[in-house]
Design a protein around this motif. Structure first.
Motif, PDB file in Angstrom:
ATOM      1  N   TYR A 143       1.582 -10.832  85.012  1.00  0.00           N
ATOM      2  CA  TYR A 143       1.840 -12.394  84.815  1.00  0.00           C
ATOM      3  C   TYR A 143       0.817 -13.207  86.242  1.00  0.00           C
ATOM      4  N   ASN A 144       0.927 -12.353  87.479  1.00  0.00           N
ATOM      5  CA  ASN A 144       1.137 -13.132  89.004  1.00  0.00           C
ATOM      6  C   ASN A 144       0.399 -14.055  88.774  1.00  0.00           C
ATOM      7  N   PRO A 145       0.443 -15.519  88.700  1.00  0.00           N
ATOM      8  CA  PRO A 145      -0.338 -16.626  89.055  1.00  0.00           C
ATOM      9  C   PRO A 145      -1.463 -17.301  89.767  1.00  0.00           C
ATOM     10  N   ASP A 146      -1.539 -16.662  90.732  1.00  0.00           N
ATOM     11  CA  ASP A 146      -2.192 -16.236  91.761  1.00  0.00           C
ATOM     12  C   ASP A 146      -3.831 -14.960  91.464  1.00  0.00           C
ATOM     13  N   ALA A 147      -2.991 -13.975  91.336  1.00  0.00           N
ATOM     14  CA  ALA A 147      -4.115 -12.215  91.167  1.00  0.00           C
ATOM     15  C   ALA A 147      -3.657 -11.774  89.972  1.00  0.00           C
ATOM     16  N   GLY A 148      -2.658 -11.960  88.852  1.00  0.00           N
ATOM     17  CA  GLY A 148      -2.950 -11.515  87.950  1.00  0.00           C
ATOM     18  C   GLY A 148      -4.307 -11.609  87.113  1.00  0.00           C
ATOM     19  N   ILE A 149      -3.701  -9.364  86.703  1.00  0.00           N
ATOM     20  CA  ILE A 149      -5.060  -9.900  85.921  1.00  0.00           C
ATOM     21  C   ILE A 149      -5.026 -10.862  84.725  1.00  0.00           C
ATOM     22  N   LEU A 150      -4.035 -11.051  84.082  1.00  0.00           N
ATOM     23  CA  LEU A 150      -4.054 -11.831  82.569  1.00  0.00           C
ATOM     24  C   LEU A 150      -5.182 -13.880  82.875  1.00  0.00           C
ATOM     25  N   ASN A 151      -4.247 -14.116  84.761  1.00  0.00           N
ATOM     26  CA  ASN A 151      -4.907 -15.215  84.691  1.00  0.00           C
ATOM     27  C   ASN A 151      -7.092 -15.160  85.045  1.00  0.00           C
ATOM     28  N   GLU A 152      -7.192 -14.034  85.298  1.00  0.00           N
ATOM     29  CA  GLU A 152      -7.977 -13.443  86.314  1.00  0.00           C
ATOM     30  C   GLU A 152      -8.943 -13.879  84.897  1.00  0.00           C
ATOM     31  N   LEU A 157     -13.390 -16.081  81.338  1.00  0.00           N
ATOM     32  CA  LEU A 157     -13.752 -16.368  80.469  1.00  0.00           C
ATOM     33  C   LEU A 157     -13.895 -17.785  80.045  1.00  0.00           C
ATOM     34  N   GLY A 158     -13.389 -18.609  81.096  1.00  0.00           N
ATOM     35  CA  GLY A 158     -13.464 -20.436  81.258  1.00  0.00           C
ATOM     36  C   GLY A 158     -12.843 -21.092  79.597  1.00  0.00           C
ATOM     37  N   LEU A 159     -11.074 -20.189  79.905  1.00  0.00           N
ATOM     38  CA  LEU A 159     -10.430 -20.720  79.081  1.00  0.00           C
ATOM     39  C   LEU A 159      -9.643 -21.697  79.914  1.00  0.00           C
ATOM     40  N   GLY A 160      -9.931 -21.946  81.444  1.00  0.00           N
ATOM     41  CA  GLY A 160      -8.630 -23.011  81.646  1.00  0.00           C
ATOM     42  C   GLY A 160      -8.369 -21.986  83.625  1.00  0.00           C
ATOM     43  N   ASP A 161      -7.774 -22.172  83.817  1.00  0.00           N
ATOM     44  CA  ASP A 161      -7.082 -21.656  85.545  1.00  0.00           C
ATOM     45  C   ASP A 161      -5.992 -21.123  84.834  1.00  0.00           C
ATOM     46  N   GLY A 162      -5.723 -20.800  83.989  1.00  0.00           N
ATOM     47  CA  GLY A 162      -4.618 -20.435  83.988  1.00  0.00           C
ATOM     48  C   GLY A 162      -2.625 -20.398  84.549  1.00  0.00           C
ATOM     49  N   ASP A 164       1.582 -20.079  85.323  1.00  0.00           N
ATOM     50  CA  ASP A 164       1.980 -18.990  85.976  1.00  0.00           C
ATOM     51  C   ASP A 164       3.546 -19.449  84.531  1.00  0.00           C
ATOM     52  N   TRP A 165       3.111 -17.955  84.498  1.00  0.00           N
ATOM     53  CA  TRP A 165       3.985 -17.675  82.560  1.00  0.00           C
ATOM     54  C   TRP A 165       5.326 -17.343  83.151  1.00  0.00           C
ATOM     55  N   LEU A 166       5.915 -16.573  83.940  1.00  0.00           N
ATOM     56  CA  LEU A 166       6.900 -16.764  84.318  1.00  0.00           C
ATOM     57  C   LEU A 166       7.693 -16.985  84.532  1.00  0.00           C
ATOM     58  N   THR A 167       7.373 -18.471  84.949  1.00  0.00           N
ATOM     59  CA  THR A 167       8.423 -19.567  85.318  1.00  0.00           C
ATOM     60  C   THR A 167       8.094 -20.822  85.038  1.00  0.00           C
ATOM     61  N   GLY A 168       7.028 -21.215  84.261  1.00  0.00           N
ATOM     62  CA  GLY A 168       6.688 -22.413  82.772  1.00  0.00           C
ATOM     63  C   GLY A 168       8.162 -21.943  81.926  1.00  0.00           C
ATOM     64  N   LEU A 169       8.127 -23.759  81.587  1.00  0.00           N
ATOM     65  CA  LEU A 169      10.242 -23.782  81.183  1.00  0.00           C
ATOM     66  C   LEU A 169       9.668 -23.010  79.422  1.00  0.00           C
ATOM     67  N   ALA A 170       8.203 -23.123  79.032  1.00  0.00           N
ATOM     68  CA  ALA A 170       7.907 -23.071  77.492  1.00  0.00           C
ATOM     69  C   ALA A 170       6.776 -21.868  77.607  1.00  0.00           C
ATOM     70  N   THR A 171       6.834 -20.862  78.811  1.00  0.00           N
ATOM     71  CA  THR A 171       6.150 -19.583  78.853  1.00  0.00           C
ATOM     72  C   THR A 171       6.712 -18.819  79.340  1.00  0.00           C
ATOM     73  N   ALA A 172       8.119 -18.656  79.336  1.00  0.00           N
ATOM     74  CA  ALA A 172       8.690 -17.603  80.165  1.00  0.00           C
ATOM     75  C   ALA A 172       9.728 -16.839  78.925  1.00  0.00           C
ATOM     76  N   LEU A 173      10.222 -17.269  78.132  1.00  0.00           N
ATOM     77  CA  LEU A 173      11.036 -16.030  76.836  1.00  0.00           C
ATOM     78  C   LEU A 173       9.941 -16.017  76.495  1.00  0.00           C
ATOM     79  N   PRO A 174       8.625 -16.748  76.113  1.00  0.00           N
ATOM     80  CA  PRO A 174       7.528 -15.661  74.775  1.00  0.00           C
ATOM     81  C   PRO A 174       7.048 -14.937  75.800  1.00  0.00           C
ATOM     82  N   ALA A 175       6.893 -15.103  76.924  1.00  0.00           N
ATOM     83  CA  ALA A 175       6.136 -13.426  78.028  1.00  0.00           C
ATOM     84  C   ALA A 175       7.113 -12.464  78.518  1.00  0.00           C
TER      85      ALA A 175
END
Length: 309
Positions: A143-152, A157-162, A164-175
């Motif tokens: 989940y690393n926002p800079d070099a994590g395999i998910l964001n890479e 795939l051109g789906l965005g810049d990724g 920060d999954w674990l510090t986002g208020l909306a994404t932390a619990l689902p992650a």
């Protein structure tokens, strides 16, 4: 005088009751297993319950005082605790349900006569063999926002810049829920696979000869056979997931903003960060009581449903 199973005074002589010394011998054999349970489980549980009725704190110079139900009265008005309890229930259900569904599908697949099935079964239990701390560290890297395999992967795939999954208020619990499902699925798979392998193959053959399709065979043959296993493993998973600590502690430490602060994390902070041992013990008692009631209702409903069929 009649011969046979009874002696002269009408007493049984077939030896079923045994001598009085046999009872003591049985207890002697049970003690090696019973003593660790009493010392490591029952003893701390009783001590924790007693601690919940005191004002025990860390670093105090005066003796601990008995305060009755004051800690429980404070808990009734502690919004942060009940919010963590709500998050804990969301976490437990959100992990247990997908965990069971995915594990059931995987168990059905691994029960088929596939090539290299032994290798697939070995790979399926790898997450179970990994300590929760190692799993948490590994997924933090994913989940690393800079070099994590998910964001890479998202960037490639051109789906965005990724994000920060674990510090986002909306994404932390689902992650975190996703990690919980991945790490806990193997033991559910193993339990369900054992139930599937104990299902008589003749029943499936008879159902197939009667023209039953795959879904009907699952509903009428497979599911009734594995239902007791499914009931047990689901109840155990719910308890384990609700009491989770290490995985969420490593991933988020309860953040961001308390969005992943499970009840166990809340009680841990009260006890070891703020030194409120009595208050934390009261939290533990409430958690045990509420979860026991929920499980009792759940099991009673499932067992009643089984009796009705």
């Amino acid at each position: 005088m009649r011969s046979g199973r009874h002696g002269p005074r009408g007493k049984r002589t077939d030896g079923r009751h045994g001598s009085p010394g046999q009872g003591a011998g049985t207890w002697f054999l049970v003690l090696p297993a019973l003593i660790p349970i009493l010392v490591l489980s029952v003893g701390p549980l009783l001590y924790g319950i007693a601690l919940a009725f005191t004002d025990a704190q860390s670093g105090r110079t005066r003796s601990t005082q008995w305060i009755g139900t004051l800690n429980f009265q404070d808990l009734l008005h502690d919004g942060l605790f009940w919010e963590s309890f709500r998050i804990g229930l969301v976490w437990a259900v959100g992990v247990t349900v997908p965990q069971f569904v995915l594990a059931l599908g995987l168990a059905l697949l691994l029960n088929e006569n596939l090539r290299m099935r032994w290798l697939a079964r070995a790979l399926a239990i790898i997450p179970w063999a990994m300590p929760e701390v190692v799993v948490g560290i590994m997924w933090r890297l994913v989940y690393n926002p800079d070099a994590g395999i998910l964001n890479e992967t998202i960037r490639d795939l051109g789906l965005g810049d990724g994000r920060d999954w674990l510090t986002g208020l909306a994404t932390a619990l689902p992650a975190v829920v996703l990690v919980g499902v991945w790490s806990g699925m193997p033991q559910t798979t193993v339990a369900l696979l054992a139930g599937l392998q104990n299902t008589p193959h003749e029943l499936h053959e008879a159902a197939a000869l009667d023209g039953a399709g795959a879904w009907r065979r699952f509903r009428t043959v497979t599911w009734p056979a594995i239902r007791p296993v499914a009931l047990s493993i689901t109840a155990l998973n719910f308890i384990w997931n609700f009491n989770s600590f290490a995985l969420v502690y490593v991933l988020t430490n309860g953040g961001p903003g308390g969005r992943t602060r499970l009840p166990m994390l809340f009680a841990y902070e009260e006890a070891f960060r703020y030194g409120q041992f009595g208050y934390a013990a009261a939290m533990g008692c409430v958690m045990v009581a509420v979860i026991s009631v929920i499980l009792a209702v759940y099991l009673a409903g499932r067992l009643r449903g089984g009796d009705d069929r």
